[in-house]
Scaffold this motif. Structure first.
Motif, PDB file in Angstrom:
ATOM      1  N   LEU A   1      42.835  37.513  33.941  1.00  0.00           N
ATOM      2  CA  LEU A   1      43.159  37.602  32.515  1.00  0.00           C
ATOM      3  C   LEU A   1      43.203  36.231  31.853  1.00  0.00           C
ATOM      4  CD1 LEU A   1      43.803  39.560  30.250  1.00  0.00           C
ATOM      5  CD2 LEU A   1      46.201  39.515  30.928  1.00  0.00           C
ATOM      6  N   GLU A   2      43.630  35.223  32.597  1.00  0.00           N
ATOM      7  CA  GLU A   2      43.758  33.881  32.016  1.00  0.00           C
ATOM      8  C   GLU A   2      42.410  33.300  31.604  1.00  0.00           C
ATOM      9  OE1 GLU A   2      43.683  31.282  36.174  1.00  0.00           O
ATOM     10  OE2 GLU A   2      45.566  31.566  35.097  1.00  0.00           O
ATOM     11  N   GLN A   3      41.312  33.851  32.106  1.00  0.00           N
ATOM     12  CA  GLN A   3      39.980  33.356  31.760  1.00  0.00           C
ATOM     13  C   GLN A   3      39.308  34.191  30.677  1.00  0.00           C
ATOM     14  OE1 GLN A   3      37.599  33.083  35.317  1.00  0.00           O
ATOM     15  NE2 GLN A   3      39.049  31.745  36.386  1.00  0.00           N
ATOM     16  N   ARG A   4      40.050  35.112  30.069  1.00  0.00           N
ATOM     17  CA  ARG A   4      39.419  36.070  29.156  1.00  0.00           C
ATOM     18  C   ARG A   4      39.780  35.873  27.694  1.00  0.00           C
ATOM     19  NH1 ARG A   4      39.995  41.967  31.680  1.00  0.00           N
ATOM     20  NH2 ARG A   4      39.040  42.391  29.650  1.00  0.00           N
ATOM     21  N   GLY A   5      40.538  34.809  27.366  1.00  0.00           N
ATOM     22  CA  GLY A   5      40.803  34.467  25.976  1.00  0.00           C
ATOM     23  C   GLY A   5      41.391  35.600  25.171  1.00  0.00           C
ATOM     24  N   ASP A   6      40.748  35.889  24.017  1.00  0.00           N
ATOM     25  CA  ASP A   6      41.265  36.897  23.083  1.00  0.00           C
ATOM     26  C   ASP A   6      41.169  38.326  23.611  1.00  0.00           C
ATOM     27  OD1 ASP A   6      42.007  35.020  21.270  1.00  0.00           O
ATOM     28  OD2 ASP A   6      40.346  35.344  19.883  1.00  0.00           O
ATOM     29  N   ASP A   7      40.529  38.506  24.774  1.00  0.00           N
ATOM     30  CA  ASP A   7      40.526  39.845  25.366  1.00  0.00           C
ATOM     31  C   ASP A   7      41.945  40.358  25.565  1.00  0.00           C
ATOM     32  OD1 ASP A   7      37.818  39.982  25.461  1.00  0.00           O
ATOM     33  OD2 ASP A   7      37.624  39.790  27.636  1.00  0.00           O
ATOM     34  N   LEU A   8      42.883  39.439  25.758  1.00  0.00           N
ATOM     35  CA  LEU A   8      44.272  39.853  25.949  1.00  0.00           C
ATOM     36  C   LEU A   8      44.760  40.664  24.745  1.00  0.00           C
ATOM     37  CD1 LEU A   8      47.180  37.880  27.485  1.00  0.00           C
ATOM     38  CD2 LEU A   8      47.509  38.942  25.259  1.00  0.00           C
ATOM     39  N   LEU A   9      44.396  40.235  23.531  1.00  0.00           N
ATOM     40  CA  LEU A   9      44.842  40.957  22.339  1.00  0.00           C
ATOM     41  C   LEU A   9      44.123  42.299  22.210  1.00  0.00           C
ATOM     42  CD1 LEU A   9      45.103  38.022  19.761  1.00  0.00           C
ATOM     43  CD2 LEU A   9      46.952  39.164  21.022  1.00  0.00           C
TER      44      LEU A   9
ATOM     45  N   MET B   1      49.752  35.330  24.176  1.00  0.00           N
ATOM     46  CA  MET B   1      48.605  34.452  24.409  1.00  0.00           C
ATOM     47  C   MET B   1      48.999  33.188  25.166  1.00  0.00           C
ATOM     48  SD  MET B   1      45.793  35.802  23.353  1.00  0.00           S
ATOM     49  CE  MET B   1      44.695  34.393  23.244  1.00  0.00           C
ATOM     50  N   GLY B   2      50.254  32.773  25.049  1.00  0.00           N
ATOM     51  CA  GLY B   2      50.694  31.554  25.721  1.00  0.00           C
ATOM     52  C   GLY B   2      51.307  31.789  27.081  1.00  0.00           C
ATOM     53  N   ALA B   3      51.411  33.045  27.510  1.00  0.00           N
ATOM     54  CA  ALA B   3      52.101  33.365  28.759  1.00  0.00           C
ATOM     55  C   ALA B   3      51.152  33.308  29.949  1.00  0.00           C
ATOM     56  CB  ALA B   3      52.726  34.762  28.667  1.00  0.00           C
ATOM     57  N   ALA B   4      51.738  33.145  31.123  1.00  0.00           N
ATOM     58  CA  ALA B   4      50.986  33.249  32.380  1.00  0.00           C
ATOM     59  C   ALA B   4      51.010  34.709  32.830  1.00  0.00           C
ATOM     60  CB  ALA B   4      51.624  32.351  33.439  1.00  0.00           C
ATOM     61  N   TRP B   5      49.888  35.164  33.382  1.00  0.00           N
ATOM     62  CA  TRP B   5      49.779  36.570  33.786  1.00  0.00           C
ATOM     63  C   TRP B   5      49.268  36.657  35.221  1.00  0.00           C
ATOM     64  CZ3 TRP B   5      52.035  39.923  30.637  1.00  0.00           C
ATOM     65  CH2 TRP B   5      52.182  39.578  29.297  1.00  0.00           C
ATOM     66  N   PRO B   6      50.112  36.318  36.186  1.00  0.00           N
ATOM     67  CA  PRO B   6      49.662  36.388  37.586  1.00  0.00           C
ATOM     68  C   PRO B   6      49.302  37.804  38.014  1.00  0.00           C
ATOM     69  CG  PRO B   6      52.042  36.024  37.460  1.00  0.00           C
ATOM     70  CD  PRO B   6      51.501  35.823  36.078  1.00  0.00           C
ATOM     71  N   GLY B   7      49.895  38.825  37.361  1.00  0.00           N
ATOM     72  CA  GLY B   7      49.568  40.208  37.669  1.00  0.00           C
ATOM     73  C   GLY B   7      48.433  40.761  36.834  1.00  0.00           C
ATOM     74  N   ASN B   8      47.846  39.891  35.977  1.00  0.00           N
ATOM     75  CA  ASN B   8      46.665  40.218  35.188  1.00  0.00           C
ATOM     76  C   ASN B   8      46.870  41.420  34.270  1.00  0.00           C
ATOM     77  OD1 ASN B   8      44.594  38.194  36.143  1.00  0.00           O
ATOM     78  ND2 ASN B   8      45.297  39.013  38.109  1.00  0.00           N
ATOM     79  N   VAL B   9      45.858  42.270  34.125  1.00  0.00           N
ATOM     80  CA  VAL B   9      45.893  43.358  33.137  1.00  0.00           C
ATOM     81  C   VAL B   9      47.013  44.341  33.452  1.00  0.00           C
ATOM     82  CG1 VAL B   9      44.589  45.228  32.067  1.00  0.00           C
ATOM     83  CG2 VAL B   9      43.432  43.110  32.709  1.00  0.00           C
ATOM     84  N   ARG B  10      47.242  44.612  34.734  1.00  0.00           N
ATOM     85  CA  ARG B  10      48.294  45.558  35.105  1.00  0.00           C
ATOM     86  C   ARG B  10      49.661  45.036  34.659  1.00  0.00           C
ATOM     87  NH1 ARG B  10      47.581  46.056  40.602  1.00  0.00           N
ATOM     88  NH2 ARG B  10      45.969  47.604  40.223  1.00  0.00           N
ATOM     89  N   GLU B  11      49.889  43.737  34.824  1.00  0.00           N
ATOM     90  CA  GLU B  11      51.167  43.160  34.397  1.00  0.00           C
ATOM     91  C   GLU B  11      51.306  43.239  32.879  1.00  0.00           C
ATOM     92  OE1 GLU B  11      53.701  38.945  34.611  1.00  0.00           O
ATOM     93  OE2 GLU B  11      51.624  39.028  35.326  1.00  0.00           O
ATOM     94  N   LEU B  12      50.224  42.949  32.155  1.00  0.00           N
ATOM     95  CA  LEU B  12      50.258  43.052  30.692  1.00  0.00           C
ATOM     96  C   LEU B  12      50.586  44.477  30.262  1.00  0.00           C
ATOM     97  CD1 LEU B  12      49.663  41.903  27.830  1.00  0.00           C
ATOM     98  CD2 LEU B  12      47.269  42.581  28.199  1.00  0.00           C
ATOM     99  N   GLU B  13      49.969  45.454  30.901  1.00  0.00           N
ATOM    100  CA  GLU B  13      50.213  46.851  30.552  1.00  0.00           C
ATOM    101  C   GLU B  13      51.678  47.222  30.752  1.00  0.00           C
ATOM    102  OE1 GLU B  13      48.634  51.344  31.757  1.00  0.00           O
ATOM    103  OE2 GLU B  13      47.996  49.589  32.914  1.00  0.00           O
TER     104      GLU B  13
END
Length: 512
Positions: A362-370, A400-412
């Motif tokens: 997720l950290e390499q995907r920029g605005d994809d997070l939004l 956008m400024g957070a770290a997401w070691p769990g990637n998309v699943r953690e964001l969800e």
């Protein structure tokens, strides 16, 4: 004063210029926004029972990730049913799906002027063009005839792109290519993202899906490797056949061989009848081996034989069974290193990695997070029956400024929990998520620029690691159950767990 002939000529030229479909869509909305002097516009494609945004102008980025089910959005339903220009009254009590999602204005303001243009081709609804403004009389000076012309031009552009998309799909099935074919971005298997890394991954998916090659999906935990496997199968010639899933990490050694290859009655204690394995169930289709790096060396050798010769033997049987199965494997391990460390067979690795695909973190995907945030928020809004659910601007910056070691699943999971907390505080069905609801763990404050204190969301301070982890798991499970009305199966899906595993975890945590 309406639109002049020169305005329509300019719009038509933009739509026929030799650029990609996405660029044409973006130009369309830029021109529409200029001609109609509106605050925001959106182009949506109609598929199944929902509108999917293809391009936006003047709206928050997260709108691109939302999927608007027509039956849940009265204004979009009215546009879909109208067949002509729809002008919504300034005092309409129908909720607008874009309220609070025009970032250039105070997010407490609501859209007052709204026009919907259904896009029709061959007497069939293919999409919609929405135009919004905060001035309730903004579109009064434009006649319905003007707006119908804009609608016709937009429909022609979208229909051409959809036709090119179908031709590309057909050419893939026939094994030929169409130079320059460029259809609108479609979310294979609901893979959300428009970053360069994700667009490259989608192109790779389209390429390998048209073949019968074995694919190896690589990526960190929580990046969406299963969705990639579903997208490959769904775009392949095997799409009409089953896609069978097997989590290799959850296979006890004692039953692993039976799960893969099946068994005959009496093969071992408890084998009271013949049973097909995953390979037989997937015959003619695709077998997805998730976490394939967790297989034992003994089972790896037996798997290799099936891949080499296309036949298998059920446990306890001497009879060979021929199978026609495409393999897609996935792992978060570095299989090359596993081979060097003698934990994974080199010959099996080469068999599996015919076509490797790397899913970016997720950290390499920029605005994809939004975009992903918009997708998840629309899902929770629908499930909870809310009229609107969105992030405030400070929350967007925090995510956008957070770290997401769990990637998309953690964001969800983070957004699901934030939704539950924000809903509990909201006196109405219009829910806004603020930073206090996003109780993040290790992250960076985007305003202060310094690391925030490390904490586990939802856990009491002072607890040891194990106790804090268990307390957080208990609270997350309770909140998810509450959001799903006590439905354990639905809660398991939201948490990304197998239903049986969730029941066992709840029992271990003393919740059952």
């Amino acid at each position: 004063m309406g639109l002049a002939i020169n305005d329509f000529a300019s719009l038509a030229l933009d739509l026929t210029s030799g650029v990609s479909a996405q660029d044409r869509f973006d130009r369309l909305l830029t021109t529409v926004r200029t001609l109609l002097d509106c605050d925001a516009s959106a182009l949506l494609v109609f598929r199944g029972d929902q509108f999917t945004p293809l391009a936006i102008n003047g709206l928050a980025t997260e709108v691109l990730g939302r999927r608007f089910v027509v039956a849940e959005h009265p204004r979009l339903e009215a546009i879909a049913r109208a067949g002509d220009v729809v002008r919504f009254p300034a005092d309409s009590d129908l909720p607008d799906p874009y309220d609070g999602l025009i970032p250039s204005h105070d997010d407490t303001l609501k859209v007052h002027a709204c026009v919907g243009l259904p896009l029709v081709a061959n007497q069939r609804l293919i999409g919609a063009l929405t135009i919004d403004d905060f001035n309730p009389r903004q579109f009064d000076r434009f006649s319905d005839a003007d707006l119908r012309t804009v609608s016709a031009l937009a429909a022609a552009s979208l229909n051409n792109a959809l036709l090119m998309e179908k031709l590309e799909q057909l050419s893939g099935q026939l094994g030929v290519s169409l130079p320059g074919a460029d259809g609108p971005p479609h979310q294979s298997g609901e893979i959300i993202g428009q970053s360069p890394a994700m667009l490259a991954l989608k192109r790779e998916i389209e390429v390998v899906a048209k073949t019968d090659l074995t694919a190896l999906v690589l990526g960190q935990t929580g990046t969406g490797k299963e969705l990639v496997a579903e997208a490959i199968h769904g775009a392949s010639l095997r799409a009409g056949k089953p896609l069978i899933y097997l989590n290799c990490a959850a296979l006890p050694e004692s039953v692993a061989e039976s799960e893969l290859f099946g068994h005959v009655k009496g093969a071992f204690t408890g084998a009271i009848s013949h049973r097909q394995g995953k390979f037989e169930l997937a015959d003619g289709g695709t077998l997805f081996l998730d976490e394939v790096g967790e297989l034992s060396l003994g089972l790896q050798a037996k798997l290799l034989r099936v891949l080499q010769y296309g036949d298998l033997q059920r446990v306890g049987s001497d009879k060979a069974i021929k199978v026609d199965v495409r393999i897609i494997a996935a792992t978060n391990r570095d299989l090359r290193q596993e081979v060097l460390d003698k934990r994974f067979r080199a010959d099996l690795y080469h068999r599996l990695s015919v076509f490797p695909l790397q899913v970016p973190p997720l950290e390499q995907r920029g605005d994809d997070l939004l975009l992903l945030a918009g997708f998840f928020l629309e899902r929770w809004r629908s499930k909870l029956g809310l009229s609107s659910l969105r992030l405030d601007e400070a929350s967007r910056r925090l995510l956008m400024g957070a770290a997401w070691p769990g990637n998309v699943r953690e964001l969800e999971h983070c957004l699901h929990r934030a939704t539950v907390l924000a809903r509990a505080e909201s006196p109405t069905a219009e829910v806004v998520i603020h930073p206090r609801h996003l109780d993040r763990g290790p992250t960076t404050d985007p305003q202060a620029g310094v690391p925030a204190p490390v904490s586990l969301p939802g856990a009491d301070p002072g607890l040891g690691f194990r106790q804090a982890t268990e307390q957080f798991q208990q609270r997350l499970i309770r909140q998810t159950l509450e959001a799903n009305g006590g439905n354990w199966a639905a809660s398991a899906r939201d948490l990304g767990l197998d239903t049986g595993n969730l029941h066992r975890l709840a029992k271990r945590l003393g919740m059952k």
